[in-house]
Each structure stands twice: as structure tokens, then as C-alpha cells.
Write a protein that holds these residues in place. Structure first.
Motif, short mmCIF file in Angstrom:
data_model
loop_
_atom_site.label_atom_id
_atom_site.label_comp_id
_atom_site.label_asym_id
_atom_site.label_seq_id
_atom_site.Cartn_x
_atom_site.Cartn_y
_atom_site.Cartn_z
N UNK A 1 0.84 -1.18 0.00
CA UNK A 1 0.00 0.00 0.00
C UNK A 1 0.88 1.24 0.00
N UNK A 2 0.60 2.11 -0.92
CA UNK A 2 1.37 3.35 -0.99
C UNK A 2 1.12 4.18 0.25
N UNK A 3 2.19 4.68 0.83
CA UNK A 3 2.03 5.57 1.98
C UNK A 3 1.57 6.92 1.46
N UNK A 4 0.44 7.35 1.93
CA UNK A 4 -0.13 8.62 1.47
C UNK A 4 -0.19 9.55 2.66
N UNK A 5 0.49 10.67 2.56
CA UNK A 5 0.40 11.67 3.60
C UNK A 5 1.23 11.33 4.83
N UNK A 6 0.93 12.09 5.90
CA UNK A 6 1.63 11.96 7.17
C UNK A 6 0.63 11.59 8.24
N UNK A 7 0.99 10.61 9.05
CA UNK A 7 0.12 10.19 10.15
C UNK A 7 0.53 10.93 11.41
N UNK A 8 -0.44 11.58 12.03
CA UNK A 8 -0.21 12.30 13.29
C UNK A 8 -0.76 11.49 14.46
N UNK A 9 -0.04 11.53 15.57
CA UNK A 9 -0.52 10.97 16.83
C UNK A 9 -1.16 12.12 17.60
N UNK A 10 -2.38 11.92 18.06
CA UNK A 10 -3.08 12.93 18.85
C UNK A 10 -3.36 12.31 20.21
N UNK A 11 -2.72 12.83 21.25
CA UNK A 11 -2.87 12.26 22.59
C UNK A 11 -3.58 13.20 23.55
N UNK B 1 -5.87 19.32 27.12
CA UNK B 1 -4.84 19.93 26.29
C UNK B 1 -4.29 18.84 25.37
N UNK B 2 -4.51 18.98 24.06
CA UNK B 2 -4.07 17.97 23.10
C UNK B 2 -2.56 17.96 22.94
N UNK B 3 -2.02 16.78 22.73
CA UNK B 3 -0.61 16.59 22.38
C UNK B 3 -0.60 16.01 20.98
N UNK B 4 -0.01 16.74 20.03
CA UNK B 4 -0.03 16.32 18.63
C UNK B 4 1.39 16.30 18.08
N UNK B 5 1.76 15.19 17.49
CA UNK B 5 3.05 15.09 16.82
C UNK B 5 3.00 14.00 15.77
N UNK B 6 4.04 13.92 14.96
CA UNK B 6 4.08 12.89 13.93
C UNK B 6 4.14 11.52 14.59
N UNK B 7 3.29 10.61 14.13
CA UNK B 7 3.24 9.27 14.70
C UNK B 7 4.54 8.53 14.41
N UNK B 8 4.99 7.74 15.38
CA UNK B 8 6.19 6.93 15.22
C UNK B 8 5.77 5.50 14.88
N UNK B 9 6.57 4.80 14.06
CA UNK B 9 6.22 3.42 13.74
C UNK B 9 6.16 2.57 15.01
N UNK B 10 5.24 1.62 15.02
CA UNK B 10 5.09 0.73 16.16
C UNK B 10 6.34 -0.16 16.24
N UNK B 11 6.92 -0.26 17.44
CA UNK B 11 8.11 -1.09 17.59
C UNK B 11 7.70 -2.54 17.73
#
Length: 129
Positions: free
Chosen positions: A19-29, A93-103
Motif C-alpha cells: 500500500x502506498x504511503x499517502x500523507x503523514x500520520x499524526x498521533x493525537x494524545x 490539552x491535546x498533544x499532537x506530533x508525527x506518529x512513530x512506527x510501532x516497535x
């Protein structure tokens, strides 16, 4: 009709398509348990098209787990992360950053390095059996 013993059925295999990676995945905590997935998606749509919005639910209770993943076009995702990190939503208060690959888990059954110095004894201290 069954095949003779030892003979495998042949079937046409389709080539694996990555599957082609499309866009950027954000983690919202730090999302409120009361926040709806649609409301979160609406917030991020202010910055561009939301390709995917996934808010995991607890398997047993069905309640939100307090975090989500939002996938957007690369530029929109970076803008959204900058603008929404630290912003308040539903009293949190939201914490938003680029998601990291699951280890990947290491070791048998996710135990990691626990008990490696104790040889091959897997009794876990249940000597009463």
C-alpha cells in the motif's frame, strides 16, 4: 472431489501489493474520553483534507482510549500539528506530533529480557504443582 494424498492444490496467487504511503500520520494524545471521532476530524479538517481518522476503542468497554491517529497531506499535517499541539479540546490539552512506527516486540510472548538470567525454567515460580 479430493486430491490424492500428498498432492497440494494449486491456486493462482496475486502478487503482494504494498500500500502506498499517502500523507503523514499524526498521533493525537490526551483526548477526552467524551470526544467523538467526528469532532476530532472536524478540528483537523480546518488545515486540509483528512485522509484517515482512527480513534482506538477499548476492547472490553468500547470506550475511547484517549488517543487517535489522523492522516493528512504532508504539508497540511505539519501545519495541523503546529497549530493543534497544546490546544484545548473538550477540557483537555491535546498533544499532537508525527506518529512513530510501532516497535516490534522482542522475546517470547512480549516478555522482553525478563528472566533471561534464570536459564530455561519457565515455571514462573509455580513450584507447588
Amino acid at each position: 472431489e479430493s486430491l490424492p494424498r500428498g498432492q497440494k492444490a494449486t491456486r493462482e496467487r496475486k502478487p503482494f501489493q504494498k500500500r502506498e504511503e499517502v500523507g503523514t500520520k499524526l498521533y493525537v494524545g490526551n483526548i477526552s474520553f467524551e470526544t467523538a471521532e467526528e469532532d476530532l476530524k472536524y478540528l483537523f479538517e480546518e488545515f486540509g483534507e483528512v485522509i484517515d481518522c482512527y480513534m482506538p476503542k477499548d476492547r472490553e468497554t468500547g470506550r475511547a482510549r484517549g488517543f487517535a491517529f489522523v492522516t493528512m497531506d504532508n504539508d497540511a499535517a505539519m501545519r495541523a500539528a503546529d497549530e493543534t499541539d497544546g490546544c484545548e479540546m473538550d477540557g483537555r490539552i491535546l498533544r499532537v506530533n508525527e506518529a512513530q512506527p510501532k516497535e516490534k516486540l522482542s522475546g517470547g510472548g512480549g516478555r522482553g529480557d525478563w528472566g533471561k538470567d534464570e536459564g530455561n525454567d519457565d515455571s514462573w515460580g509455580n513450584d507447588s504443582y
